[in-house]
Design an enzyme around this catalytic site. Structure first.
Site, PDB file in Angstrom:
ATOM      1  N   GLY A  12      -4.213   2.014  -1.465  1.00  0.00           N
ATOM      2  CA  GLY A  12      -5.434   2.160  -0.672  1.00  0.00           C
ATOM      3  C   GLY A  12      -6.393   1.000  -0.892  1.00  0.00           C
ATOM      4  O   GLY A  12      -6.161   0.127  -1.740  1.00  0.00           O
ATOM      5  N   SER A  40       4.664   5.624   0.553  1.00  0.00           N
ATOM      6  CA  SER A  40       4.614   4.267  -0.010  1.00  0.00           C
ATOM      7  C   SER A  40       5.615   4.049  -1.137  1.00  0.00           C
ATOM      8  O   SER A  40       5.705   2.923  -1.658  1.00  0.00           O
ATOM      9  CB  SER A  40       3.221   3.985  -0.577  1.00  0.00           C
ATOM     10  OG  SER A  40       2.236   4.228   0.370  1.00  0.00           O
ATOM     11  N   CYS A 128     -20.223   5.545  -3.797  1.00  0.00           N
ATOM     12  CA  CYS A 128     -20.471   4.105  -3.685  1.00  0.00           C
ATOM     13  C   CYS A 128     -21.922   3.765  -3.327  1.00  0.00           C
ATOM     14  O   CYS A 128     -22.508   2.848  -3.899  1.00  0.00           O
ATOM     15  CB  CYS A 128     -19.511   3.482  -2.684  1.00  0.00           C
ATOM     16  SG  CYS A 128     -19.352   4.380  -1.147  1.00  0.00           S
ATOM     17  N   ARG A 234     -23.254   4.913   9.275  1.00  0.00           N
ATOM     18  CA  ARG A 234     -22.125   3.975   9.270  1.00  0.00           C
ATOM     19  C   ARG A 234     -22.392   2.862  10.278  1.00  0.00           C
ATOM     20  O   ARG A 234     -22.723   3.140  11.428  1.00  0.00           O
ATOM     21  CB  ARG A 234     -20.856   4.705   9.690  1.00  0.00           C
ATOM     22  CG  ARG A 234     -20.300   5.552   8.584  1.00  0.00           C
ATOM     23  CD  ARG A 234     -18.786   5.497   8.597  1.00  0.00           C
ATOM     24  NE  ARG A 234     -18.258   6.486   7.681  1.00  0.00           N
ATOM     25  CZ  ARG A 234     -18.028   6.277   6.383  1.00  0.00           C
ATOM     26  NH1 ARG A 234     -18.274   5.094   5.843  1.00  0.00           N
ATOM     27  NH2 ARG A 234     -17.537   7.232   5.635  1.00  0.00           N
ATOM     28  N   HIS A 241     -21.880  -2.296   1.532  1.00  0.00           N
ATOM     29  CA  HIS A 241     -22.939  -1.440   2.054  1.00  0.00           C
ATOM     30  C   HIS A 241     -24.302  -2.122   1.850  1.00  0.00           C
ATOM     31  O   HIS A 241     -24.505  -2.832   0.866  1.00  0.00           O
ATOM     32  CB  HIS A 241     -23.015  -0.116   1.279  1.00  0.00           C
ATOM     33  CG  HIS A 241     -21.847   0.802   1.472  1.00  0.00           C
ATOM     34  ND1 HIS A 241     -20.895   0.624   2.441  1.00  0.00           N
ATOM     35  CD2 HIS A 241     -21.507   1.949   0.826  1.00  0.00           C
ATOM     36  CE1 HIS A 241     -20.010   1.617   2.376  1.00  0.00           C
ATOM     37  NE2 HIS A 241     -20.354   2.424   1.392  1.00  0.00           N
TER      38      HIS A 241
HETATM   39  P1  A2P Z   1      -0.379   6.096   0.774  1.00  0.00           P
HETATM   40  O1  A2P Z   1      -0.651   4.647   1.101  1.00  0.00           O
HETATM   41  O2  A2P Z   1       1.015   6.321   0.278  1.00  0.00           O
HETATM   42  O3  A2P Z   1      -0.811   7.044   1.860  1.00  0.00           O
HETATM   43  P2  A2P Z   1      -7.538   4.811   1.381  1.00  0.00           P
HETATM   44  O4  A2P Z   1      -8.738   5.364   0.640  1.00  0.00           O
HETATM   45  O5  A2P Z   1      -7.610   3.338   1.605  1.00  0.00           O
HETATM   46  O6  A2P Z   1      -7.267   5.581   2.636  1.00  0.00           O
HETATM   47  O7  A2P Z   1      -6.280   5.051   0.409  1.00  0.00           O
HETATM   48  C1  A2P Z   1      -5.874   6.320  -0.020  1.00  0.00           C
HETATM   49  C2  A2P Z   1      -4.849   6.199  -1.134  1.00  0.00           C
HETATM   50  O8  A2P Z   1      -4.483   7.522  -1.513  1.00  0.00           O
HETATM   51  C3  A2P Z   1      -3.562   5.510  -0.703  1.00  0.00           C
HETATM   52  O9  A2P Z   1      -3.043   4.775  -1.791  1.00  0.00           O
HETATM   53  C4  A2P Z   1      -2.677   6.688  -0.382  1.00  0.00           C
HETATM   54  O10 A2P Z   1      -1.296   6.423  -0.505  1.00  0.00           O
HETATM   55  C5  A2P Z   1      -3.079   7.649  -1.464  1.00  0.00           C
HETATM   56  N1  A2P Z   1      -2.685   9.017  -1.112  1.00  0.00           N
HETATM   57  C6  A2P Z   1      -3.012   9.714  -0.003  1.00  0.00           C
HETATM   58  N2  A2P Z   1      -2.410  10.926  -0.013  1.00  0.00           N
HETATM   59  C7  A2P Z   1      -1.690  10.991  -1.156  1.00  0.00           C
HETATM   60  C8  A2P Z   1      -0.827  11.981  -1.740  1.00  0.00           C
HETATM   61  N3  A2P Z   1      -0.592  13.151  -1.158  1.00  0.00           N
HETATM   62  N4  A2P Z   1      -0.242  11.684  -2.933  1.00  0.00           N
HETATM   63  C9  A2P Z   1      -0.469  10.500  -3.539  1.00  0.00           C
HETATM   64  N5  A2P Z   1      -1.257   9.531  -3.024  1.00  0.00           N
HETATM   65  C10 A2P Z   1      -1.866   9.767  -1.855  1.00  0.00           C
END
Ligand code: A2P
Length: 332
Positions: A12, A40, A128, A234, A241
């Site tokens: 993320g 991922s 944040c 936003r 920000h």
């Molecule tokens: P993934 O890339 O595999 O979806 P952001 O805040 O930029 O949206 O990122 C969210 C982060 O949280 C990403 O790394 C995302 O992984 C991870 N994430 C979202 N859902 C899950 C889950 N169910 N289990 C583990 N990681 C998660």
């Protein structure tokens, strides 16, 4: 030296920033483990000259891990932070899941570093917008207690994660190409527009983001005797920000006194040039560690010289999230 540091949500926007900072700040860790969703798993991310493979987060992910940085949303934190803590790992949690839990310290190292000592396995990273606000307000409050604070935010897409940044970019391209903007994650058109922060509303009409700024600040300042009202908006800025802050102090204070205090305050950089006009901007705050502070002026709506106006900008992904988390780890 940490044996193994895990990043939950490593793919993320905040997770990737955390990895960049791990490298830049040289947090001593023998091993780094990248955790994300099944989507991922197997993806490779470069770190310190190597390529690390992303693993799917699961209940066994924390065996042998002594520090974990969570930034995958409140639901994941609620489910996995207790599992990680039970496995002997210290969790620095970037979600809102534990911030207001009385047993969990909520820490900005420039404000209340001593609070980390009380942790029982989880330390919460504040919201944040709150972090960026308290970095300059805390040293002023220590010199002359703030009685009331009115803040308006101008929040970037990065605060809603990588998908929101992608949405802003895509909508901007579409609108410039004469196509309609298609809101997906965001409730309204984001490109060439702005809207009230899309978090849930409370009965009192304030949204969750605004109430986080109120409640988290009071928790870290260890006082209920500070009245805060926030309006969170936003804006179509990719990252960093900005906030307009009006402060009412206990005693009279001048802009020069404010500048003198902030000149030496950790995490603050004064950008307050009146000729030619050069004040904090998100584009200049992006990628920076410091919160930029400017437009420092006496509040002319009061006749007792107890009011100060200022405008700030701070990188939401950095000091607003990943950097604050790394600094907490450094305290440990
Ligand atoms: P993934 O890339 O595999 O979806 P952001 O805040 O930029 O949206 O990122 C969210 C982060 O949280 C990403 O790394 C995302 O992984 C991870 N994430 C979202 N859902 C899950 C889950 N169910 N289990 C583990 N990681 C998660």
């Amino acid at each position: 030296m940490f044996d193994c540091v895990a990043v939950v949500g490593a793919t993320g926007a905040v997770g990737l920033e955390f990895l960049a900072l791990l490298e830049q700040r040289g947090l001593p860790a023998k091993k780094v483990r990248l955790l994300a969703s099944a989507r991922s798993a197997g993806k490779r991310i470069p770190l310190k000259g190597n390529e690390l493979t992303v693993e799917e987060l699961g209940p066994d992910s924390f065996n042998g891990v002594d520090l974990a940085f969570f930034s995958a949303g409140g639901g994941i934190s609620k489910q996995y932070a207790p599992i990680a803590a039970a496995a002997g790992c210290v969790v620095v949690d970037n979600s809102s899941a534990f911030r207001m839990d009385p047993a969990t310290p909520l820490v900005v190292p420039e404000v209340n570093p001593e609070d980390v000592k009380a942790h029982k396995g989880v330390i919460a990273n504040p919201n944040c917008s709150t972090i960026i606000m308290v970095v300059p307000v805390w040293p002023l409050h220590r010199a002359n207690p703030v009685k009331r604070m009115v803040v308006s935010t101008y929040q970037a897409a990065s605060g809603a994660g990588q998908a929101a940044m992608n949405e802003l970019e895509q909508q901007t391209r579409d609108v410039l190409d004469g196509k309609p903007a298609q809101p997906k994650l965001m409730p309204f058109q984001y490109a060439f527009n702005l809207f009230s922060h899309n978090s849930d509303l409370y009965e009192n009409g304030y949204n969750t983001e605004e109430m986080k700024m109120v409640n988290e600040t009071r928790k870290m300042f260890h006082t209920e005797a500070i009245n805060i009202a926030a309006t969170c908006v936003r804006v179509p800025v990719m990252r960093a920000h900005s906030e307009s802050i009006n402060l009412e102090f206990t005693n009279p204070i001048t802009p020069d006194e404010v500048r003198a205090i902030l000149k030496d305050a950790p995490g603050v950089k004064i950008v307050d040039q009146r000729s030619p006009q050069h004040f904090p901007m998100p584009i200049e705050a992006s990628g920076q560690d410091d919160v930029l502070v400017g437009r420092i002026r006496q509040d002319i709506s009061r006749n007792d010289n107890r009011g100060i106006e200022m405008f700030i900008a701070g990188d939401q992904l950095r000091k607003g999230a990943a950097l604050n988390g790394i600094q907490i780890a450094e305290l440990l």
